[in-house]
Design a protein around this motif. Structure first.
Motif: not given
Lengths: 425, 430
Positions: B267-270, B273-276, B317-321, B385-387
């Motif tokens: 689930k890679i959120l666009s 901040n949500e991804r962070m 932005d395109t992967y997560s593990f 996109g996150t400070e």
């Protein structure tokens, strides 16, 4: 500004008040003469204790407490300063104003520190056997795993060969054999002897009430019958080079790791006035942000990705390291020696010296922006007969001349050539 | 005087000043009353961005592996012949650069002449100078950098994991490339990549120093010219949810087997901040299960099953593990224990552990705020996109249910892969 207070015989508290940081740091250092036969048991003391104390009997209990104390940390290291062995307990925690609730983090941390220092978990008059065996096994694994980092392994091998007749040349944690022979009794006795006889230097950086800490440590250490060791003289540094040693070792590597060990005949035994010109020269030669080795061996000749020089000041060793293809071994070695000859002959541009001075000054200035390095600076200062304040140090850097640098480098001699190479050599 | 926003974080005595320079560059300043100053100037362009086009172009351009990293090396060449390091050296300034899968970064830390150093930084990164000779010269240097990496078992293991988790995701591309791929790099290819990815709208400048935003923008005015924004399109790829390979192994000169287990998060959120936030949930989840206070880490340590145990999360932005790693004579046994742990995750995760690990995570971020190195942390989060200090609020908002929910989504064997580097001929060193 450092405030130093003697709190008992052979025990000093050094407080550096600094409100710029969010973290308070306490560093407790136990200094003893280096004895190779004790390396393994000494390096096990704090790792064993941090596995369990009277009030926090398991490592899990200690970890939970540290998390409850807002990510405070208590960890240890074992190192050496020349021929002095140094056991350090490092503690860090957030300052009160950054704790979001009323948790008394400082008191919690001090309670844990007291436990680690004087209330370790024991059974039958020694450390808990199981904890010692666990730490022995992990320490032996780490010693075996040295070979996994090829570059670092190559440096260690070179230094060991250069210092084979000096305790400094012996593995800091001992060998796997040494570790396997250590008993819980050995570690416990070494722990007690550390508390009784080590010179103890406590450093605090941050924003705390110094009185509170002075009382805290006084209470802990005055309960111990102390007989502080006075003999902390570093052994003399070697004054001559015998026949140059050439060592080739095989391993399954695709890139050769070249390490060249030189004797600089300049070390921490000398005054800083003597060392500083050498350090500025080292910066020109191979440790600065631009330097002769980088500019020539890498940039001009494209022989390697890294080629640099470092200095082991305690023993006056200058080490050059580079990763090179086997077929370029000779070429790279010659190129390095050629740059060294330039240092000896004073073939150094004024600009190179100016850059090296700016770089060295910048390094000194930056130390005072980090609480960890502020502690390290004040600690290392103790080892010089005539220590310098930062301003004096910078002033000495500014005064270094080309002649001083080449005089220092004229004394540099090749001692050991080491090459770690692939299997089919 | 330019327009800018000041984000205040009174509970930690910090602020971030945000501005968009007229050139199109987003600028961030974290003021610090220290002697040192640090600036990071970089682009959202890394080892994985090898197939791309600009909006309006018909065809995707495919580049040889390692080109972003090669380009980073070549940015240090200048038309006037003076090496960039030498320019910084005048002020005793430490400058360097690095390329990751996601970004390329140029940075310096100085203790004097901050604005002059900043001028040098902006100037050399905005003036490419690639010639046939200087590009060829780098083959030998980067060839040795590649070989140095080949001798590093930890790095080998990391790329084995990426290959196991992903079939097509370009993140698996080795950032430095191979000796063969970099041999195909030419000045023309480098210019093509530069003109695409070093557009100021794709870059960030993050500074931490005792300085004002007006001074920083003043230097930007001198060096940077207005650029039309471009829109970069990276070639889309299909990736299945399950892992590419369940198990991989390789022999290298190591003292005993080292292993890494990866859990693929699909689930890679666009939204940045949500991804962070998801990555913070994942941080807390893995800390509860595998952190220093967990039963898992204490048991594998005490039994001697795993030495040098570690865990962590890796996402962009395109992967997560998530991963756990360590050294073990019996990696399969460690893996079984791990599977058992995640199977029972729901019963292991207790509200009190959650609360404690969450507070400790918040504190760890506050502890990391000291020093001008925070500019680097700000760059790494701001580019997506996150400070950096907003992370504190994101962690504070994580709930117990978030953690349980994530564990239910992630912990399925089909998302998990084990990778092992073994000693040559199976012989452990004694």
């Amino acid at each position: 500004m450092l405030i130093k207070r003697k709190i008992a015989e052979g025990i000093n508290l050094n407080y550096i008040e600094d409100k710029r940081f969010k973290v308070n740091r306490v560093s407790i250092k136990f200094l003893l003469p280096l004895q190779t036969s004790k390396n393994s048991s000494r390096s096990l003391i704090f790792p064993v204790i941090i596995r369990g104390t009277e009030n926090y009997p398991t490592e899990k209990d200690i970890s939970i407490e540290l998390e409850n104390l807002y990510c405070s940390s208590v960890n240890s290291s074992y190192s050496r300063q020349g021929n002095i062995s140094v056991q350090t307990l490092n503690v860090s925690f957030l300052r009160k104003k950054y704790i979001q609730d009323d948790t008394d983090v400082e008191s919690g941390v001090l309670k844990l520190v007291e436990d680690v220092l004087v209330h370790p978990l024991t059974e039958n008059g020694t450390f808990k056997c199981k904890n010692v065996e666990i730490e022995k096994s992990h320490l032996a694994d780490s010693v075996r795993a040295e070979i996994n980092n090829k570059g670092k392994y190559a440096i260690n091998q070179c230094v060991r060969n250069m210092m084979s007749d000096d305790p400094f040349g012996y593995p800091i944690n001992g060998t796997v054999d040494d570790i396997e022979k250590v008993t819980p009794k050995d570690v416990y006795e070494e722990y007690q002897s550390m508390l009784r006889t080590a010179k103890i230097e406590i450093f605090i950086s941050g924003d705390v009430e110094m009185e509170k800490y002075a009382d805290f440590f006084k209470n802990i250490f005055t309960a111990i019958d102390r007989n502080c060791c006075q003999d902390l003289e570093p052994l003399p540094v070697k004054t001559h080079v015998g026949e140059v040693k050439r060592i080739r070792e095989k391993d399954n590597v695709v890139q050769g790791k070249m390490v060249i060990g030189f004797r600089a005949f300049c070390s921490n035994e000398d005054s800083l006035d003597d060392i500083i010109p050498f350090l500025v020269g080292l910066n020109v030669f191979g440790s600065g942000s631009t330097n002769k080795l980088f500019d020539n061996v890498r940039e001009k000749m494209s022989l390697c990705y890294y080629c640099s020089a470092l200095f082991i000041a305690d023993k006056g060793l200058m080490i050059v390291q580079s990763g090179v293809a086997k077929e370029n071994e000779e070429k790279a070695f010659k190129a390095i020696i050629e740059q060294l000859e330039k240092m000896k002959n004073g073939d150094i541009e004024e600009k190179e010296i100016e850059n090296a001075k700016s770089d060295s000054i910048s390094e000194i200035v930056a130390i005072f922006d980090y609480s960890k390095s502020i502690i390290a600076w004040n600690y290392e200062k103790m080892f010089y007969s005539k220590p310098l304040d930062p301003d004096e140090y910078i002033d000495r850097i500014k005064k270094v001349t080309k002649e001083q640098i080449s005089d220092k480098f004229k004394k540099v001699e090749l001692d050991t050539y080491y090459f770690l190479c692939g299997g089919d050599d | 005087m330019s327009d800018y926003r000041v984000l205040k974080y009174p509970s930690i005595d910090e602020q971030i000043i945000c501005a968009k320079h007229k050139s199109g560059l987003q600028v961030r300043l974290i003021p610090k009353k220290l002697s040192s100053g640090c600036a990071v100037f970089g682009t959202r362009y890394g080892g994985k961005d090898n197939c791309f086009k600009l909006s309006g172009e018909k065809e995707f351009t495919e580049m040889p592996a390692g080109v972003a990293h090669y380009l980073e090396h070549k940015m240090f060449e200048n038309e006037d012949g003076e090496d960039t390091f030498a320019k910084f050296a005048k002020y005793g300034t430490y400058a360097n650069a690095y390329t990751s899968s996601n970004v390329t970064c140029y940075h310096f830390t100085s203790t004097t002449h901050f604005l002059d150093n900043l001028r040098i930084l902006l100037d050399f990164v905005s003036h490419p100078y690639y010639t046939k000779e200087n590009v060829e010269k780098e083959q030998g240097i980067i060839g040795q950098e590649i070989r140095m990496g080949d001798d590093n078992p930890g790095r080998a293991l990391y790329y084995m994991l990426l290959n196991s988790l992903y079939e097509n995701n370009p993140v698996k591309t080795n950032v430095v490339g191979t000796v063969e791929s970099i041999a195909r790099i030419t000045p023309e290819l480098l210019y093509k990549c530069y003109n695409t990815f070093y557009n100021l709208s794709n870059m960030r400048l993050c500074v931490s120093a005792d300085i004002t935003m007006d001074e920083v923008l003043g230097v930007c005015d001198e060096i940077l010219s207005v650029q039309p924004e471009n829109e970069i399109i990276r070639k889309p790829f299909e990736e299945k949810d399950e892992v590419n390979v369940k198990y991989s192994e390789k022999e290298m000169s190591v003292s005993k087997p080292i292993f890494i287990v990866g859990i693929k998060d699909n689930k890679i959120l666009s939204d940045g901040n949500e991804r962070m936030k998801r990555s913070m949930v994942s941080d807390i989840l893995t800390t509860i299960l595998f952190g220093p206070s967990s039963d898992f880490s204490n048991e594998v340590y005490e039994s001697g099953l795993v030495n040098d145990f570690g865990y962590g999360n890796n996402s962009a932005d395109t992967y997560s593990f998530c991963e756990i790693n360590g050294e073990s004579d019996e990696p399969e046994k460690a893996y079984e224990k791990f599977l058992n742990c995640i199977k029972n995750a729901k019963s292991i995760i207790k509200p009190e552990d959650f609360k404690r690990c969450k507070n400790s995570t918040i504190a760890s971020y506050i502890k990391a705020c000291d020093g001008v190195g925070i500019a680097q942390a700000e760059f790494n989060t701001a580019i997506f996109g996150t400070e950096v200090f907003d992370i504190l609020d994101l962690v504070k908002n994580v709930t117990f249910d978030d953690v349980i929910e994530l564990s239910e989504e992630l912990f399925d064997e089909k998302f998990i892969s084990l990778n092992v580097v073994k000693p040559i001929n199976g012989e452990n060193k004694k």
